[in-house]
Design a protein around this motif. Structure first.
Motif, PDB file in Angstrom:
ATOM      1  N   ARG A   1      -5.268   9.696   0.851  1.00 54.17           N
ATOM      2  CA  ARG A   1      -4.240   8.872   1.491  1.00 54.17           C
ATOM      3  C   ARG A   1      -4.477   8.757   2.994  1.00 54.17           C
ATOM      4  O   ARG A   1      -3.551   8.750   3.792  1.00 54.17           O
ATOM      5  CB  ARG A   1      -2.854   9.433   1.212  1.00 54.17           C
ATOM      6  CG  ARG A   1      -2.647  10.831   1.758  1.00 54.17           C
ATOM      7  CD  ARG A   1      -1.231  11.272   1.503  1.00 54.17           C
ATOM      8  NE  ARG A   1      -0.993  12.572   2.104  1.00 54.17           N
ATOM      9  CZ  ARG A   1       0.193  13.051   2.359  1.00 54.17           C
ATOM     10  NH1 ARG A   1       1.260  12.340   2.084  1.00 54.17           N
ATOM     11  NH2 ARG A   1       0.328  14.225   2.891  1.00 54.17           N
TER      12      ARG A   1
ATOM     13  N   VAL B   1      -8.512   3.785   2.868  1.00 51.97           N
ATOM     14  CA  VAL B   1      -7.930   2.438   2.890  1.00 51.97           C
ATOM     15  C   VAL B   1      -8.819   1.500   3.693  1.00 51.97           C
ATOM     16  O   VAL B   1      -9.083   0.370   3.284  1.00 51.97           O
ATOM     17  CB  VAL B   1      -6.492   2.473   3.454  1.00 51.97           C
ATOM     18  CG1 VAL B   1      -5.944   1.068   3.632  1.00 51.97           C
ATOM     19  CG2 VAL B   1      -5.585   3.286   2.540  1.00 51.97           C
TER      20      VAL B   1
ATOM     21  N   PHE C   1      -2.124   4.442   7.263  1.00 48.14           N
ATOM     22  CA  PHE C   1      -2.239   3.082   6.753  1.00 48.14           C
ATOM     23  C   PHE C   1      -2.199   2.082   7.903  1.00 48.14           C
ATOM     24  O   PHE C   1      -2.947   1.118   7.933  1.00 48.14           O
ATOM     25  CB  PHE C   1      -1.120   2.770   5.764  1.00 48.14           C
ATOM     26  CG  PHE C   1      -1.162   3.600   4.505  1.00 48.14           C
ATOM     27  CD1 PHE C   1      -2.300   4.276   4.114  1.00 48.14           C
ATOM     28  CD2 PHE C   1      -0.044   3.713   3.713  1.00 48.14           C
ATOM     29  CE1 PHE C   1      -2.344   5.038   2.953  1.00 48.14           C
ATOM     30  CE2 PHE C   1      -0.060   4.470   2.549  1.00 48.14           C
ATOM     31  CZ  PHE C   1      -1.211   5.131   2.173  1.00 48.14           C
TER      32      PHE C   1
ATOM     33  N   SER D   1       3.532   5.290   7.227  1.00 42.30           N
ATOM     34  CA  SER D   1       2.266   6.013   7.310  1.00 42.30           C
ATOM     35  C   SER D   1       1.429   5.558   8.506  1.00 42.30           C
ATOM     36  O   SER D   1       1.022   4.398   8.589  1.00 42.30           O
ATOM     37  CB  SER D   1       1.462   5.793   6.030  1.00 42.30           C
ATOM     38  OG  SER D   1       0.139   6.257   6.183  1.00 42.30           O
TER      39      SER D   1
ATOM     40  N   ILE E   1       4.035  -1.320   3.872  1.00 45.11           N
ATOM     41  CA  ILE E   1       3.649   0.091   3.810  1.00 45.11           C
ATOM     42  C   ILE E   1       4.886   0.937   4.090  1.00 45.11           C
ATOM     43  O   ILE E   1       5.905   0.442   4.544  1.00 45.11           O
ATOM     44  CB  ILE E   1       2.534   0.444   4.828  1.00 45.11           C
ATOM     45  CG1 ILE E   1       3.015   0.191   6.271  1.00 45.11           C
ATOM     46  CG2 ILE E   1       1.264  -0.327   4.534  1.00 45.11           C
ATOM     47  CD1 ILE E   1       2.062   0.696   7.348  1.00 45.11           C
TER      48      ILE E   1
ATOM     49  N   TRP F   1      -3.926  13.479  -3.906  1.00 46.05           N
ATOM     50  CA  TRP F   1      -3.265  12.223  -3.561  1.00 46.05           C
ATOM     51  C   TRP F   1      -4.168  11.051  -3.893  1.00 46.05           C
ATOM     52  O   TRP F   1      -5.391  11.165  -3.859  1.00 46.05           O
ATOM     53  CB  TRP F   1      -2.949  12.177  -2.071  1.00 46.05           C
ATOM     54  CG  TRP F   1      -1.876  13.101  -1.649  1.00 46.05           C
ATOM     55  CD1 TRP F   1      -2.030  14.390  -1.212  1.00 46.05           C
ATOM     56  CD2 TRP F   1      -0.472  12.836  -1.599  1.00 46.05           C
ATOM     57  NE1 TRP F   1      -0.811  14.921  -0.902  1.00 46.05           N
ATOM     58  CE2 TRP F   1       0.156  13.994  -1.119  1.00 46.05           C
ATOM     59  CE3 TRP F   1       0.303  11.727  -1.910  1.00 46.05           C
ATOM     60  CZ2 TRP F   1       1.534  14.079  -0.954  1.00 46.05           C
ATOM     61  CZ3 TRP F   1       1.670  11.804  -1.741  1.00 46.05           C
ATOM     62  CH2 TRP F   1       2.268  12.969  -1.267  1.00 46.05           C
TER      63      TRP F   1
ATOM     64  N   ILE G   1       0.860  -1.178   0.000  1.00 52.01           N
ATOM     65  CA  ILE G   1       0.000   0.000   0.000  1.00 52.01           C
ATOM     66  C   ILE G   1       0.899   1.230   0.000  1.00 52.01           C
ATOM     67  O   ILE G   1       1.790   1.357   0.848  1.00 52.01           O
ATOM     68  CB  ILE G   1      -0.929   0.031   1.232  1.00 52.01           C
ATOM     69  CG1 ILE G   1      -1.798  -1.222   1.286  1.00 52.01           C
ATOM     70  CG2 ILE G   1      -1.795   1.291   1.215  1.00 52.01           C
ATOM     71  CD1 ILE G   1      -2.681  -1.303   2.535  1.00 52.01           C
ATOM     72  N   ASP G   2       0.670   2.133  -0.949  1.00 58.16           N
ATOM     73  CA  ASP G   2       1.473   3.348  -1.018  1.00 58.16           C
ATOM     74  C   ASP G   2       0.643   4.465  -1.626  1.00 58.16           C
ATOM     75  O   ASP G   2      -0.257   4.222  -2.424  1.00 58.16           O
ATOM     76  CB  ASP G   2       2.726   3.113  -1.851  1.00 58.16           C
ATOM     77  CG  ASP G   2       3.806   4.167  -1.599  1.00 58.16           C
ATOM     78  OD1 ASP G   2       3.699   4.918  -0.602  1.00 58.16           O
ATOM     79  OD2 ASP G   2       4.748   4.241  -2.393  1.00 58.16           O
ATOM     80  N   GLU G   3       0.985   5.682  -1.231  1.00 57.37           N
ATOM     81  CA  GLU G   3       0.286   6.848  -1.760  1.00 57.37           C
ATOM     82  C   GLU G   3       1.142   7.539  -2.811  1.00 57.37           C
ATOM     83  O   GLU G   3       2.365   7.406  -2.812  1.00 57.37           O
ATOM     84  CB  GLU G   3      -0.078   7.840  -0.640  1.00 57.37           C
ATOM     85  CG  GLU G   3       1.064   8.698  -0.151  1.00 57.37           C
ATOM     86  CD  GLU G   3       1.937   8.037   0.904  1.00 57.37           C
ATOM     87  OE1 GLU G   3       2.845   8.710   1.400  1.00 57.37           O
ATOM     88  OE2 GLU G   3       1.742   6.844   1.216  1.00 57.37           O
TER      89      GLU G   3
ATOM     90  N   THR H   1      -4.112   6.529  -3.285  1.00 54.28           N
ATOM     91  CA  THR H   1      -3.447   5.386  -2.672  1.00 54.28           C
ATOM     92  C   THR H   1      -3.670   4.177  -3.568  1.00 54.28           C
ATOM     93  O   THR H   1      -4.777   3.949  -4.042  1.00 54.28           O
ATOM     94  CB  THR H   1      -4.017   5.122  -1.263  1.00 54.28           C
ATOM     95  OG1 THR H   1      -3.802   6.291  -0.460  1.00 54.28           O
ATOM     96  CG2 THR H   1      -3.355   3.927  -0.617  1.00 54.28           C
TER      97      THR H   1
END
Length: 156
Positions: free
Chosen positions: A94, A99, A125, A122, A119, A75, A50-52, A77
């Protein structure tokens, strides 16, 4: 977009290799991913990433009635199956709500199949994962940018 999707090359590396802008690669990649998104609930991913990503510049909008200005940060994700490199979902924003809502929409058997989630550092997250994937191992990956940023903050 096979240069990015199948080989796992960075967008910047692909852009340099084809002598085009990073933004052109990114726009094509977004379109390709959205067109190829599978029926996620029929999959059983073991490992998620998981990344933004920021996909534009900060913009300001003025409310016509109140004349108040609002800052908008563009942004999104991305959630990826780390075994297959398949994009599973693209979420606006994000934060933990986006999420969390995406994870909550997955069937329970799907969420129970996930063993590891990678991740960055974050907190948003991590909060979503604690709520919807509480038994899943979380691998925190810190890139050079974040390490240097943290080191600079420690020096001041």
């Amino acid at each position: 977009m096979d240069a990015v999707i199948r080989s796992g090359r960075a967008g910047s590396e692909t852009a340099a290799g084809f002598a085009v802008s990073w933004w052109m690669v990114w726009a094509a990649l977004n379109e390709a991913c959205l067109l190829r998104l599978p029926d996620v609930d029929k999959l059983s991913p073991r490992m998620l990433g998981i990344d933004e990503h920021r996909f534009g510049s900060v913009r300001y909008f003025q409310d016509p009635a109140t004349k108040a200005w609002t800052r908008f940060e563009p942004w999104m994700t991305t959630i990826v199956d780390l075994d297959t490199r398949q994009v599973l979902g693209v979420i606006d924003g994000r934060d933990h709500n986006g999420v969390g809502d995406w994870l909550f929409a997955r069937p329970l058997h799907w969420r129970l199949a996930v063993q590891v989630v990678a991740i960055d550092a974050s907190a948003a997250f991590r909060k979503a994962l604690r709520m919807w994937l509480p038994r899943t191992a979380v691998a925190v990956a810190v890139d050079h940018f974040h390490l240097i940023s943290l080191a600079n903050q420690a020096m001041t």
